[in-house]
Scaffold this motif. Structure first.
Motif, PDB file in Angstrom:
ATOM      1  N   ASP A 270       0.827  -1.203   0.000  1.00 34.12           N
ATOM      2  CA  ASP A 270       0.000   0.000   0.000  1.00 34.12           C
ATOM      3  C   ASP A 270       0.864   1.257   0.000  1.00 34.12           C
ATOM      4  O   ASP A 270       0.586   2.218  -0.733  1.00 34.12           O
ATOM      5  CB  ASP A 270      -0.919  -0.016   1.223  1.00 34.12           C
ATOM      6  CG  ASP A 270      -1.953   1.102   1.195  1.00 34.12           C
ATOM      7  OD1 ASP A 270      -2.803   1.091   0.298  1.00 34.12           O
ATOM      8  OD2 ASP A 270      -1.884   1.989   2.061  1.00 34.12           O
ATOM      9  N   GLY A 271       1.935   1.240   0.816  1.00 34.65           N
ATOM     10  CA  GLY A 271       2.814   2.403   0.880  1.00 34.65           C
ATOM     11  C   GLY A 271       3.567   2.643  -0.419  1.00 34.65           C
ATOM     12  O   GLY A 271       3.661   3.777  -0.901  1.00 34.65           O
ATOM     13  N   LEU A 272       4.098   1.578  -1.016  1.00 31.89           N
ATOM     14  CA  LEU A 272       4.846   1.724  -2.261  1.00 31.89           C
ATOM     15  C   LEU A 272       3.938   2.128  -3.416  1.00 31.89           C
ATOM     16  O   LEU A 272       4.343   2.882  -4.297  1.00 31.89           O
ATOM     17  CB  LEU A 272       5.565   0.409  -2.595  1.00 31.89           C
ATOM     18  CG  LEU A 272       6.705   0.032  -1.653  1.00 31.89           C
ATOM     19  CD1 LEU A 272       7.228  -1.364  -1.980  1.00 31.89           C
ATOM     20  CD2 LEU A 272       7.832   1.052  -1.739  1.00 31.89           C
ATOM     21  N   ALA A 273       2.708   1.602  -3.434  1.00 31.81           N
ATOM     22  CA  ALA A 273       1.761   1.980  -4.479  1.00 31.81           C
ATOM     23  C   ALA A 273       1.380   3.444  -4.374  1.00 31.81           C
ATOM     24  O   ALA A 273       1.093   4.099  -5.389  1.00 31.81           O
ATOM     25  CB  ALA A 273       0.522   1.108  -4.397  1.00 31.81           C
ATOM     26  N   THR A 274       1.380   3.988  -3.164  1.00 34.41           N
ATOM     27  CA  THR A 274       1.088   5.410  -2.977  1.00 34.41           C
ATOM     28  C   THR A 274       2.260   6.274  -3.425  1.00 34.41           C
ATOM     29  O   THR A 274       2.081   7.301  -4.091  1.00 34.41           O
ATOM     30  CB  THR A 274       0.755   5.689  -1.507  1.00 34.41           C
ATOM     31  OG1 THR A 274      -0.357   4.889  -1.112  1.00 34.41           O
ATOM     32  CG2 THR A 274       0.423   7.154  -1.301  1.00 34.41           C
ATOM     33  N   LEU A 275       3.477   5.857  -3.073  1.00 33.23           N
ATOM     34  CA  LEU A 275       4.670   6.636  -3.416  1.00 33.23           C
ATOM     35  C   LEU A 275       5.011   6.548  -4.897  1.00 33.23           C
ATOM     36  O   LEU A 275       5.446   7.529  -5.500  1.00 33.23           O
ATOM     37  CB  LEU A 275       5.856   6.154  -2.576  1.00 33.23           C
ATOM     38  CG  LEU A 275       5.777   6.409  -1.069  1.00 33.23           C
ATOM     39  CD1 LEU A 275       6.951   5.760  -0.362  1.00 33.23           C
ATOM     40  CD2 LEU A 275       5.744   7.905  -0.787  1.00 33.23           C
ATOM     41  N   SER A 276       4.841   5.355  -5.476  1.00 36.12           N
ATOM     42  CA  SER A 276       5.209   5.147  -6.882  1.00 36.12           C
ATOM     43  C   SER A 276       4.152   4.274  -7.556  1.00 36.12           C
ATOM     44  O   SER A 276       4.345   3.061  -7.692  1.00 36.12           O
ATOM     45  CB  SER A 276       6.595   4.490  -6.967  1.00 36.12           C
ATOM     46  OG  SER A 276       6.964   4.258  -8.301  1.00 36.12           O
ATOM     47  N   PRO A 277       3.042   4.864  -7.983  1.00 39.99           N
ATOM     48  CA  PRO A 277       1.949   4.061  -8.549  1.00 39.99           C
ATOM     49  C   PRO A 277       2.346   3.247  -9.772  1.00 39.99           C
ATOM     50  O   PRO A 277       1.806   2.163  -9.997  1.00 39.99           O
ATOM     51  CB  PRO A 277       0.898   5.122  -8.902  1.00 39.99           C
ATOM     52  CG  PRO A 277       1.221   6.296  -8.053  1.00 39.99           C
ATOM     53  CD  PRO A 277       2.707   6.288  -7.899  1.00 39.99           C
ATOM     54  N   ALA A 278       3.284   3.748 -10.570  1.00 37.91           N
ATOM     55  CA  ALA A 278       3.649   3.066 -11.807  1.00 37.91           C
ATOM     56  C   ALA A 278       4.693   1.975 -11.599  1.00 37.91           C
ATOM     57  O   ALA A 278       4.739   1.004 -12.357  1.00 37.91           O
ATOM     58  CB  ALA A 278       4.153   4.073 -12.843  1.00 37.91           C
ATOM     59  N   TYR A 279       5.539   2.129 -10.568  1.00 35.39           N
ATOM     60  CA  TYR A 279       6.679   1.222 -10.414  1.00 35.39           C
ATOM     61  C   TYR A 279       6.727   0.546  -9.042  1.00 35.39           C
ATOM     62  O   TYR A 279       7.776   0.111  -8.604  1.00 35.39           O
ATOM     63  CB  TYR A 279       7.992   1.988 -10.637  1.00 35.39           C
ATOM     64  CG  TYR A 279       8.077   2.669 -11.967  1.00 35.39           C
ATOM     65  CD1 TYR A 279       8.275   1.939 -13.131  1.00 35.39           C
ATOM     66  CD2 TYR A 279       7.917   4.052 -12.066  1.00 35.39           C
ATOM     67  CE1 TYR A 279       8.343   2.561 -14.371  1.00 35.39           C
ATOM     68  CE2 TYR A 279       7.978   4.684 -13.301  1.00 35.39           C
ATOM     69  CZ  TYR A 279       8.191   3.936 -14.447  1.00 35.39           C
ATOM     70  OH  TYR A 279       8.246   4.557 -15.672  1.00 35.39           O
ATOM     71  N   TRP A 280       5.582   0.454  -8.377  1.00 34.75           N
ATOM     72  CA  TRP A 280       5.605  -0.090  -7.025  1.00 34.75           C
ATOM     73  C   TRP A 280       6.038  -1.543  -7.005  1.00 34.75           C
ATOM     74  O   TRP A 280       6.668  -1.999  -6.036  1.00 34.75           O
ATOM     75  CB  TRP A 280       4.234   0.066  -6.365  1.00 34.75           C
ATOM     76  CG  TRP A 280       3.152  -0.798  -6.946  1.00 34.75           C
ATOM     77  CD1 TRP A 280       2.284  -0.490  -7.940  1.00 34.75           C
ATOM     78  CD2 TRP A 280       2.822  -2.137  -6.550  1.00 34.75           C
ATOM     79  NE1 TRP A 280       1.436  -1.533  -8.202  1.00 34.75           N
ATOM     80  CE2 TRP A 280       1.737  -2.568  -7.367  1.00 34.75           C
ATOM     81  CE3 TRP A 280       3.330  -3.014  -5.586  1.00 34.75           C
ATOM     82  CZ2 TRP A 280       1.171  -3.825  -7.240  1.00 34.75           C
ATOM     83  CZ3 TRP A 280       2.762  -4.264  -5.463  1.00 34.75           C
ATOM     84  CH2 TRP A 280       1.697  -4.668  -6.290  1.00 34.75           C
ATOM     85  N   GLN A 281       5.745  -2.301  -8.073  1.00 36.18           N
ATOM     86  CA  GLN A 281       6.151  -3.700  -8.103  1.00 36.18           C
ATOM     87  C   GLN A 281       7.671  -3.833  -8.163  1.00 36.18           C
ATOM     88  O   GLN A 281       8.246  -4.783  -7.625  1.00 36.18           O
ATOM     89  CB  GLN A 281       5.497  -4.412  -9.282  1.00 36.18           C
ATOM     90  CG  GLN A 281       4.000  -4.626  -9.113  1.00 36.18           C
ATOM     91  CD  GLN A 281       3.373  -5.367 -10.271  1.00 36.18           C
ATOM     92  OE1 GLN A 281       3.734  -5.137 -11.416  1.00 36.18           O
ATOM     93  NE2 GLN A 281       2.434  -6.243  -9.984  1.00 36.18           N
ATOM     94  N   PHE A 282       8.337  -2.891  -8.833  1.00 35.58           N
ATOM     95  CA  PHE A 282       9.799  -2.892  -8.873  1.00 35.58           C
ATOM     96  C   PHE A 282      10.374  -2.741  -7.469  1.00 35.58           C
ATOM     97  O   PHE A 282      11.271  -3.485  -7.060  1.00 35.58           O
ATOM     98  CB  PHE A 282      10.286  -1.755  -9.778  1.00 35.58           C
ATOM     99  CG  PHE A 282      11.767  -1.550  -9.759  1.00 35.58           C
ATOM    100  CD1 PHE A 282      12.601  -2.369 -10.514  1.00 35.58           C
ATOM    101  CD2 PHE A 282      12.335  -0.546  -8.988  1.00 35.58           C
ATOM    102  CE1 PHE A 282      13.983  -2.186 -10.496  1.00 35.58           C
ATOM    103  CE2 PHE A 282      13.704  -0.354  -8.959  1.00 35.58           C
ATOM    104  CZ  PHE A 282      14.536  -1.183  -9.719  1.00 35.58           C
ATOM    105  N   TRP A 283       9.858  -1.776  -6.733  1.00 35.48           N
ATOM    106  CA  TRP A 283      10.362  -1.544  -5.375  1.00 35.48           C
ATOM    107  C   TRP A 283       9.990  -2.690  -4.441  1.00 35.48           C
ATOM    108  O   TRP A 283      10.760  -3.049  -3.545  1.00 35.48           O
ATOM    109  CB  TRP A 283       9.811  -0.221  -4.838  1.00 35.48           C
ATOM    110  CG  TRP A 283      10.231   0.945  -5.659  1.00 35.48           C
ATOM    111  CD1 TRP A 283       9.450   1.741  -6.445  1.00 35.48           C
ATOM    112  CD2 TRP A 283      11.577   1.443  -5.819  1.00 35.48           C
ATOM    113  NE1 TRP A 283      10.198   2.695  -7.074  1.00 35.48           N
ATOM    114  CE2 TRP A 283      11.509   2.545  -6.710  1.00 35.48           C
ATOM    115  CE3 TRP A 283      12.804   1.066  -5.286  1.00 35.48           C
ATOM    116  CZ2 TRP A 283      12.628   3.262  -7.077  1.00 35.48           C
ATOM    117  CZ3 TRP A 283      13.936   1.785  -5.647  1.00 35.48           C
ATOM    118  CH2 TRP A 283      13.852   2.864  -6.539  1.00 35.48           C
TER     119      TRP A 283
END
Length: 308
Positions: A270-283
């Motif tokens: 949830d946090g990564l999707a908020t910070l980087s919606p396009a690349y959250w899976q990478f992080w």
């Protein structure tokens, strides 16, 4: 208080506190369902040594069963929950002997993957029953115990999911702490030696596989009843991969690994999707690689050093 007891106490403290947090009931419900799903997989992976890439099949069967019970018979949630557990457990009981007949981990892995693919295709083909690619719609959930309405904010669904999760933890704790659980640990460590001392390896593995399947079905039923919708995503292969990731984060072989992993994974997602919606899976991938390379033991050692 030991580290394990401290983690357990902290998890239940967080669960109890989440009931009082407005605006977070929906994500907390998702975490509780994912935790129950991970707990079901840990019963066969952490305690019996069976690696599965198809555990999502049981989750999906439970979800579709609860949805069909609601649309075609009764919207009473506990009835749907019980029938979902029975349907998923029956599938586990039928497919369990296929695992026992396989001698290697790779062949067992392929059997679980094949079962998941068959269930997915069956759900896709049976569009008149499951809704196919459009999903199963029109699911209703009656008030819990005839009193508590399922509201849009998710308060009742959250409390319901937590109660079922607590019951699942209690069942898993009793099972793994019994003689049956000790026999499973012996089978996991050395199945040949366990059979030599009189442990019925095949029957034990089939029994725990069916129990694990039933628990996964309950998790799927919770998802269907709280979201009131079931799609092919419930039986997709990524569902099985996701729960494996949760156990990697939380640890296998202890009852609370699934709970800890679900909390970390869902909040990080949830946090990564908020910070980087396009690349959250990478992080998220980088986070998983770091967790595997560094190891939970080293992270815990660093935290202990900082506290000191």
């Amino acid at each position: 208080m030991t580290g394990g007891r401290l983690i357990r106490a902290a998890l239940w403290l967080v669960a109890g506190a989440s009931l009082a947090l407005p605006g977070h009931h929906l994500i907390a419900t998702e975490i509780a369902i994912l935790a129950l799903f991970a707990l079901s997989l840990d019963l066969i992976l952490g305690f019996a040594g069976i690696l599965s890439l198809g555990h999502g099949a049981f989750f999906g069967v439970g979800a579709y069963t609860a949805g069909l019970v609601s649309t075609r018979w009764t919207a009473e949630p506990l009835t749907g929950l019980a029938l979902a557990a029975g349907a998923a457990g029956l599938l586990g009981l039928v497919t369990g002997p296929l695992l026992v007949r396989r001698a290697t981990d790779l062949s067992r892995l392929m059997v679980t993957l094949a079962v998941a693919m068959l269930v997915h295709e069956a759900a896709n083909r049976a569009g008149g029953l499951t809704g196919g690619a459009d999903g199963l719609q029109g699911i209703l959930t009656a008030p819990l115990l005839g009193r508590f309405e399922f509201d849009l904010a998710g308060r009742t669904g959250h409390a319901y999911a937590l109660a079922v999760l607590a019951a699942g933890v209690l069942v898993a704790t009793r099972v793994t702490g019994s003689g049956f659980g000790l026999a499973l640990s012996a089978i996991r460590d050395n199945p040949v030696r366990a059979a030599a001392v009189g442990v019925p390896v095949g029957r034990h593995l089939v029994a725990v596989y069916a129990l694990s399947a039933a628990m996964a079905g309950v998790a799927g039923a919770l998802m269907a009843q709280t979201t009131m919708f079931v799609s092919l995503d419930a039986v997709a292969l990524h569902r099985s991969a996701e729960v494996l990731i949760v156990l990697v984060l939380g640890g296998t072989g202890w009852v609370y690994g699934g709970l800890l992993g679900a909390l970390v994974y869902r909040l990080a997602q949830d946090g990564l999707a908020t910070l980087s919606p396009a690349y959250w899976q990478f992080w998220m991938g980088l986070l998983l690689i770091a967790a595997v390379l560094i190891g939970r033991e080293r992270i815990a050692a660093v935290l202990r050093g900082r506290r000191a």
